[in-house]
Enzyme design. Structure first.
Site: not given
Ligand code: PLP
Length: 380
Positions: A176
């Site tokens: 992210k």
């Molecule tokens: C990465 C992601 C998640 C999950 O995030 P985590 O921190 O891994 O739980 C949820 N929704 C979207 C749209 C994502 O890209």
């Protein structure tokens, strides 16, 4: 991911401090994140965005018999948390330009059981929040933002996280825009909801409740007020997050520059490019998803082969959830109900975009995309 010596030093400092799990680093990270978002919000650190969405839905009182509207074009986490609580997901299609949840589709999906709308700011572009808020107000629905892609991004000149919704939940997963390896942040202005999330992220323990009933706040005393979860963030992760937060804007500017170079280089190609944010708004550019129109004489497979041959990483965001075995079988879903997301799922490919991308790497992606479109166009 851009990890500098500053991040490494911050983590080492925590490792040497004698306190590894939730403590002062987490509390500082929460305060600094809330200050960054602005607008008087409170931030609650958790060990993933998924955990944060689960806590928010729980605190919002979502349960069996309730319906929650979710865009089909998202990662399964956005929908699975609804099932954790025994409620039902009602999938809707996305807007053909922004690829964010379509307000017209929301309006059609509302029933007497609807309690909330999950919004995903796809790729890092804010969804049409004014329209969504209008529908939510008319039907008394909560709006919960899956902000996993959208740090930092704006809507109406305000950061996602400071809008007039129930809560926004960010992700600090490894890929992210800022990361703690695994981690997430709930941001809300609702003090009661924040308090419930804080209690439920750590086993349902409530020191305040014990102090209230026993007039004793000795450190070891606590009460258990609910069967909570184990969703707290460690100080090790928070130290990493604090350093990432400090350079979040410069990282975003780097991604923005990559997106602008792609868009300029691809402007005349027969592919559909992701829309940029309107003037005065911020796009976080977590993803750069292109679409190869069905009917063009090139297809996604050509891009996959070309990128793979040059060892360039790519992905697809997303095969829509209504096509996934679990969701499809549970609700008997059909592509015809989701024409935009289905077409997108068939034709999209996400080009690499990350803040540490070098000029050479950007040029190489541009070169591959242009040569694939040209060589295949010449065949006809
Ligand atoms: C990465 C992601 C998640 C999950 O995030 P985590 O921190 O891994 O739980 C949820 N929704 C979207 C749209 C994502 O890209």
């Amino acid at each position: 991911m851009a990890i500098s010596e500053l991040e490494i030093a911050a983590v080492v400092r925590v490792l040497r401090s004698g306190w590894l799990t939730t403590g002062n680093e987490v509390f500082s990270f929460e305060k600094e994140f809330a200050d960054y978002i602005g607008g008087g919000v409170e931030a609650i650190a958790v060990n993933s965005n998924t955990a944060g969405m689960h806590l928010v839905l729980e605190a919002a009182g979502i349960g069996p018999g309730d319906e929650v509207i979710v865009p089909t074009l998202t990662f399964t986490a956005t929908a699975e948390v609804v099932r954790y609580l025994g409620a039902d997901v009602v999938f809707v299609d996305v807007d053909a330009d922004t690829l964010c949840i379509d307000p017209v589709a929301i309006e059609k999906a509302v029933t007497s059981k609807t309690k909330a709308i999950m919004v995903v700011h796809y790729a890092g572009l804010a969804a049409d929040m004014p329209s969504i808020q209008r529908i939510a107000q008319a039907h008394n629905l909560k709006v919960i933002e899956d902000a996993a892609h959208s740090f930092p991004a704006t809507s109406g000149g305000r950061f996602v996280g400071s809008l007039d919704t129930t809560a926004a939940i960010f992700s600090f997963y490894a890929n992210k825009t800022i990361t703690t390896g695994e981690g997430g942040m709930i941001v809300t202005r609702d003090a009661a909801l924040a308090k419930r999330c804080r209690v439920m992220r750590l086993h349902g323990l409530d020191r305040d409740a014990y102090a209230r009933f026993n007039g004793n706040s000795a450190q070891w005393r606590y009460d258990v007020i609910a069967p909570g979860f184990k969703y707290n963030l460690t100080d090790i992760a928070a130290a990493l997050g604090r350093e990432q937060l400090r350079c979040a804007e410069s990282l975003r500017v780097c991604r923005q520059a990559v997106a602008e170079r792609f868009t300029a280089a691809f402007a005349k190609l027969p592919i559909r490019l992701p829309v940029h944010a309107p003037a005065n708004e911020v796009h976080s550019w977590h993803l750069y998803p292109i679409r190869i129109p069905s009917g063009a004489n090139i297809c996604r497979g050509d891009f996959e082969a070309g990128l793979m041959a040059r060892n360039i990483g790519y992905s697809v965001h997303y095969t829509p959830l209504h096509r996934m075995t679990y969701w499809n079988a549970l609700y008997q879903l059909d592509d015809r109900s989701f024409p935009v997301a289905s077409d997108h799922g068939d034709t999209t490919i996400s080009l690499p975009i990350f803040s540490a991308m070098t000029d050479t790497e950007v040029e190489e992606v541009i070169d591959v995309v242009i040569s694939i479109t040209n060589s295949n166009a010449n065949l006809n």
